[in-house]
Design an enzyme around this catalytic site. Structure first.
Site, PDB file in Angstrom:
ATOM      1  N   SER A 134      30.657  41.710  30.371  1.00 11.75           N
ATOM      2  CA  SER A 134      29.631  42.386  30.916  1.00 11.75           C
ATOM      3  C   SER A 134      30.161  43.508  31.858  1.00 11.75           C
ATOM      4  O   SER A 134      31.115  43.352  32.633  1.00 11.75           O
ATOM      5  CB  SER A 134      28.539  41.602  31.942  1.00 11.75           C
ATOM      6  OG  SER A 134      27.815  42.428  32.708  1.00 11.75           O
ATOM      7  N   TYR A 158      27.685  35.954  39.169  1.00 15.56           N
ATOM      8  CA  TYR A 158      27.765  35.881  37.680  1.00 15.56           C
ATOM      9  C   TYR A 158      28.892  36.834  37.036  1.00 15.56           C
ATOM     10  O   TYR A 158      29.672  36.519  36.328  1.00 15.56           O
ATOM     11  CB  TYR A 158      26.468  36.679  37.307  1.00 15.56           C
ATOM     12  CG  TYR A 158      26.282  37.146  36.190  1.00 15.56           C
ATOM     13  CD1 TYR A 158      26.273  36.430  34.963  1.00 15.56           C
ATOM     14  CD2 TYR A 158      26.237  38.656  35.675  1.00 15.56           C
ATOM     15  CE1 TYR A 158      26.121  36.820  33.527  1.00 15.56           C
ATOM     16  CE2 TYR A 158      26.074  39.042  34.517  1.00 15.56           C
ATOM     17  CZ  TYR A 158      26.259  38.400  33.482  1.00 15.56           C
ATOM     18  OH  TYR A 158      26.095  38.904  32.196  1.00 15.56           O
ATOM     19  N   LYS A 162      32.511  35.974  34.734  1.00 12.25           N
ATOM     20  CA  LYS A 162      32.773  36.708  33.453  1.00 12.25           C
ATOM     21  C   LYS A 162      34.436  37.014  33.691  1.00 12.25           C
ATOM     22  O   LYS A 162      35.006  37.081  32.484  1.00 12.25           O
ATOM     23  CB  LYS A 162      32.023  38.088  33.524  1.00 12.25           C
ATOM     24  CG  LYS A 162      30.653  37.570  32.837  1.00 12.25           C
ATOM     25  CD  LYS A 162      30.465  37.289  31.548  1.00 12.25           C
ATOM     26  CE  LYS A 162      29.075  36.998  31.173  1.00 12.25           C
ATOM     27  NZ  LYS A 162      28.822  36.157  29.796  1.00 12.25           N
TER      28      LYS A 162
HETATM   29  P1  NAD Z   1      19.867  35.138  26.849  1.00 10.23           P
HETATM   30  O1  NAD Z   1      19.720  34.288  28.152  1.00 10.23           O
HETATM   31  O2  NAD Z   1      18.625  35.782  26.094  1.00 10.23           O
HETATM   32  O3  NAD Z   1      20.764  34.444  25.803  1.00 10.23           O
HETATM   33  C1  NAD Z   1      21.648  33.534  26.408  1.00 10.23           C
HETATM   34  C2  NAD Z   1      21.369  32.204  25.508  1.00 10.23           C
HETATM   35  O4  NAD Z   1      22.263  30.950  25.831  1.00 10.23           O
HETATM   36  C3  NAD Z   1      19.979  31.763  25.686  1.00 10.23           C
HETATM   37  O5  NAD Z   1      19.471  31.712  24.496  1.00 10.23           O
HETATM   38  C4  NAD Z   1      20.207  30.358  26.332  1.00 10.23           C
HETATM   39  O6  NAD Z   1      19.079  29.188  26.069  1.00 10.23           O
HETATM   40  C5  NAD Z   1      21.667  29.907  25.960  1.00 10.23           C
HETATM   41  N1  NAD Z   1      22.212  29.090  26.674  1.00 10.23           N
HETATM   42  C6  NAD Z   1      22.328  29.039  28.274  1.00 10.23           C
HETATM   43  N2  NAD Z   1      23.219  28.125  28.803  1.00 10.23           N
HETATM   44  C7  NAD Z   1      23.566  27.363  27.563  1.00 10.23           C
HETATM   45  C8  NAD Z   1      24.354  26.172  27.324  1.00 10.23           C
HETATM   46  N3  NAD Z   1      24.943  25.693  28.417  1.00 10.23           N
HETATM   47  N4  NAD Z   1      24.385  25.718  26.200  1.00 10.23           N
HETATM   48  C9  NAD Z   1      23.935  26.403  25.374  1.00 10.23           C
HETATM   49  N5  NAD Z   1      23.311  27.420  25.245  1.00 10.23           N
HETATM   50  C10 NAD Z   1      22.974  27.850  26.471  1.00 10.23           C
HETATM   51  O7  NAD Z   1      20.833  36.412  27.538  1.00 10.23           O
HETATM   52  P2  NAD Z   1      21.184  37.627  26.686  1.00 10.23           P
HETATM   53  O8  NAD Z   1      20.669  38.773  27.141  1.00 10.23           O
HETATM   54  O9  NAD Z   1      21.241  37.515  24.961  1.00 10.23           O
HETATM   55  O10 NAD Z   1      22.913  37.454  26.907  1.00 10.23           O
HETATM   56  C11 NAD Z   1      23.797  36.868  26.182  1.00 10.23           C
HETATM   57  C12 NAD Z   1      25.218  37.007  26.665  1.00 10.23           C
HETATM   58  O11 NAD Z   1      25.414  38.384  27.078  1.00 10.23           O
HETATM   59  C13 NAD Z   1      25.393  36.235  28.110  1.00 10.23           C
HETATM   60  O12 NAD Z   1      26.494  35.731  28.211  1.00 10.23           O
HETATM   61  C14 NAD Z   1      25.081  37.272  29.019  1.00 10.23           C
HETATM   62  O13 NAD Z   1      26.073  36.923  30.152  1.00 10.23           O
HETATM   63  C15 NAD Z   1      25.841  38.492  28.358  1.00 10.23           C
HETATM   64  N6  NAD Z   1      25.311  39.751  28.883  1.00 10.23           N
HETATM   65  C16 NAD Z   1      24.134  40.146  28.878  1.00 10.23           C
HETATM   66  C17 NAD Z   1      23.807  41.324  29.329  1.00 10.23           C
HETATM   67  C18 NAD Z   1      22.435  42.000  29.310  1.00 10.23           C
HETATM   68  O14 NAD Z   1      21.839  42.773  30.112  1.00 10.23           O
HETATM   69  N7  NAD Z   1      21.387  41.249  28.362  1.00 10.23           N
HETATM   70  C19 NAD Z   1      24.719  42.212  29.850  1.00 10.23           C
HETATM   71  C20 NAD Z   1      26.079  41.961  29.878  1.00 10.23           C
HETATM   72  C21 NAD Z   1      26.444  40.554  29.215  1.00 10.23           C
HETATM   73  N1  UFG Z   2      15.531  49.473  38.401  1.00 12.96           N
HETATM   74  C1  UFG Z   2      14.192  49.672  38.823  1.00 12.96           C
HETATM   75  N2  UFG Z   2      13.119  48.886  38.812  1.00 12.96           N
HETATM   76  C2  UFG Z   2      13.269  47.547  38.171  1.00 12.96           C
HETATM   77  C3  UFG Z   2      14.309  47.210  37.578  1.00 12.96           C
HETATM   78  C4  UFG Z   2      15.465  47.873  37.806  1.00 12.96           C
HETATM   79  O1  UFG Z   2      14.130  50.700  39.584  1.00 12.96           O
HETATM   80  O2  UFG Z   2      12.046  47.005  38.336  1.00 12.96           O
HETATM   81  C5  UFG Z   2      16.395  50.211  38.299  1.00 12.96           C
HETATM   82  C6  UFG Z   2      17.718  49.350  38.973  1.00 12.96           C
HETATM   83  O3  UFG Z   2      17.755  49.997  40.474  1.00 12.96           O
HETATM   84  C7  UFG Z   2      18.850  50.489  38.289  1.00 12.96           C
HETATM   85  C8  UFG Z   2      18.097  50.419  36.698  1.00 12.96           C
HETATM   86  O4  UFG Z   2      16.969  50.384  37.128  1.00 12.96           O
HETATM   87  O5  UFG Z   2      19.067  51.719  38.847  1.00 12.96           O
HETATM   88  C9  UFG Z   2      18.824  49.324  35.994  1.00 12.96           C
HETATM   89  O6  UFG Z   2      18.372  48.014  36.334  1.00 12.96           O
HETATM   90  P1  UFG Z   2      18.582  46.806  35.561  1.00 12.96           P
HETATM   91  O7  UFG Z   2      18.224  45.687  36.364  1.00 12.96           O
HETATM   92  O8  UFG Z   2      17.728  47.215  34.138  1.00 12.96           O
HETATM   93  O9  UFG Z   2      19.967  46.922  35.020  1.00 12.96           O
HETATM   94  P2  UFG Z   2      21.445  46.722  35.807  1.00 12.96           P
HETATM   95  O10 UFG Z   2      22.313  47.675  35.482  1.00 12.96           O
HETATM   96  O11 UFG Z   2      21.121  46.638  37.346  1.00 12.96           O
HETATM   97  O12 UFG Z   2      22.184  45.317  35.266  1.00 12.96           O
HETATM   98  C10 UFG Z   2      21.935  44.836  34.133  1.00 12.96           C
HETATM   99  C11 UFG Z   2      22.189  43.339  34.074  1.00 12.96           C
HETATM  100  C12 UFG Z   2      23.357  42.837  34.693  1.00 12.96           C
HETATM  101  C13 UFG Z   2      24.432  43.429  33.770  1.00 12.96           C
HETATM  102  C14 UFG Z   2      24.510  44.967  33.903  1.00 12.96           C
HETATM  103  C15 UFG Z   2      25.715  45.605  32.981  1.00 12.96           C
HETATM  104  O13 UFG Z   2      21.134  42.981  34.905  1.00 12.96           O
HETATM  105  O14 UFG Z   2      23.398  41.419  34.304  1.00 12.96           O
HETATM  106  O15 UFG Z   2      23.189  45.314  33.352  1.00 12.96           O
HETATM  107  O16 UFG Z   2      25.690  45.156  31.840  1.00 12.96           O
HETATM  108  F1  UFG Z   2      25.700  43.153  34.249  1.00 12.96           F
END
Ligand code: NAD
Ligand code: UFG
Length: 348
Positions: A134, A158, A162
């Protein structure tokens, strides 16, 4: 080619699963459904059935911390003469706020879970891995765009999990550089949905992130959007992020598999983003323009842990993976809204 997709029923995993199956991969999804619905699997099947595609999909309900289960998955695949060639490891927990209130749970699921998986891969000689890292690992920095050599300094538990996993992967690769093939993909802000409207993001409870919150305001599930600060050091005062269409992100995983298949061994850390930064106000304006919805909002104080600007330098991904994001912010808004309209309450 058989791919084990951990976390494959989550937001990102479900889109990757669909693309893999369309491309003819044999896909095993392992998910505990702690943050997703088993309905996702039915939606994926319905989509593929409608397209009359022959596909190989098996879903297993289980936890990556269950070593016996992981052993059985690898053993059964070997017995079936379809050993797992590659693991795409997405399973994990991703809420920044929850990681502050329950850090040990995050270290347990994300780090111990990954350790378990890597131990099992090593035992059964599966050396090819794509890992979900991430952009949060870059921490509090406004120096944009961020390339992969940007300073790593996570500011929440978190993000620290990572970084710990990236370090684990680094050590593992260096223990036997002739065999391991690993891509750690650092995602920026994945948003939008599959254009079919069959799968998309379905956060449990009140969304933390901008895009799902905004679509829930548009559908009437939330009253108004809180904008966290209009006094940031940006042109319009709201925070700037790198929003990448979920299908572009999923395609980045297929490109990573192609890349790993072309190598004898490798370890790469790669940003996946759109390479463009948009402010919160720009997102609202584009969403209103694309969908015709009106988004009421109010300006609130800054959210702890936010930064003014974060967007990716994606030159490495373009060059190394021969991948480029293709979908516009307008497409993101249209597909995200299509998903929300067709599924006002997500997968329920
Ligand atoms: P998500 O929560 O939708 O998907 C994660 C999945 O993992 C879920 O289906 C959950 O049920 C499963 N899971 C959690 N713990 C588990 C376990 N112990 N065993 C088996 N399954 C388990 O999240 P996502 O947005 O699809 O993210 C997927 C990956 O990408 C995560 O590792 C997250 O940290 C990473 N990531 C997401 C974002 C984002 O903004 N969505 C950004 C950067 C990194
Ligand atoms: N924001 C608002 N209102 C909201 C939610 C967000 O104004 O209700 C603003 C935040 O302040 C930020 C932007 O919208 O400026 C984006 O915020 P997000 O929460 O959508 O995303 P972030 O960049 O804060 O974080 C996300 C995930 C993290 C991940 C990161 C980079 O939540 O887990 O992107 O991948 F690590």
């Amino acid at each position: 080619m058989r791919v084990l997709l951990t976390g494959g029923s989550g937001f990102i995993g479900s889109h990757i699963a669909l693309l893999l199956l369309e491309r003819g991969f044999d896909v095993l999804i392992l998910d505990s459904y702690v943050n997703s619905s088993s309905n996702v699997i039915n939606r994926i099947k319905a989509y593929l059935d409608k397209k009359d595609l022959n596909y190989k999909l098996k879903s297993i309900n289980g936890d990556i911390r269950d070593k016996k289960l992981l052993d059985n998955i690898f053993i059964d695949s070997i017995k079936e003469k379809k050993p797992i060639d590659t693991v795409i490891h997405l399973a994990g927990l991703k809420s920044v706020s929850e990681s502050f209130s329950n850090p040990l749970h995050y270290w347990d699921v994300n780090v111990i879970g990954t350790l378990n998986l890597l131990l099992t891969m090593k035992e059964y000689k599966c050396y090819s891995l794509v890992f979900s890292s991430s952009a949060t690992i870059y921490g509090l920095s406004n120096s944009v765009p961020m390339a992969e050599d940007h300073k790593i300094s996570p500011i929440n538990p978190y993000g620290k999990t990572k970084v710990a996993i990236e370090n684990m992967i680094y050590d593992l690769y260096n223990s036997n550089i002739n065999v391991w093939k690993i891509c750690s993909l650092r995602y920026f802000n994945p948003v939008g949905a599959h254009p079919s409207g069959l799968i998309g993001e379905d956060p449990i409870g009140i969304p933390n992130n901008l895009f799902p919150y905004l679509t829930q305001v548009a559908i009437g599930r939330q009253k108004s959007l809180n904008i966290y600060g209009n006094d940031w050091d940006t042109d319009d005062g709201s925070g700037i992020r790198d929003y990448i269409h979920i299908i572009d992100l999923a395609e980045g995983h297929l490109a990573s598999i192609d890349y790993l298949n072309s190598k004898e061994s490798c370890l790469e850390f790669v940003n996946l983003g759109s390479g463009k930064g948009y402010s919160v106000f720009q997102i609202i304006r584009q969403f209103e323009l694309s969908t015709g919805c009106k988004i009421p909002f109010s300006i609130e104080s800054r959210r702890d842990g936010d930064v003014a600007k974060s967007y990716a330098d994606i030159s490495k991904a373009k060059k190394l993976l021969a991948w480029t994001p293709k979908r516009s912010l307008e497409q993101i808004c249209l597909d995200g809204w299509n998903w929300q309209l067709k599924n006002p309450y997500g997968f329920q």
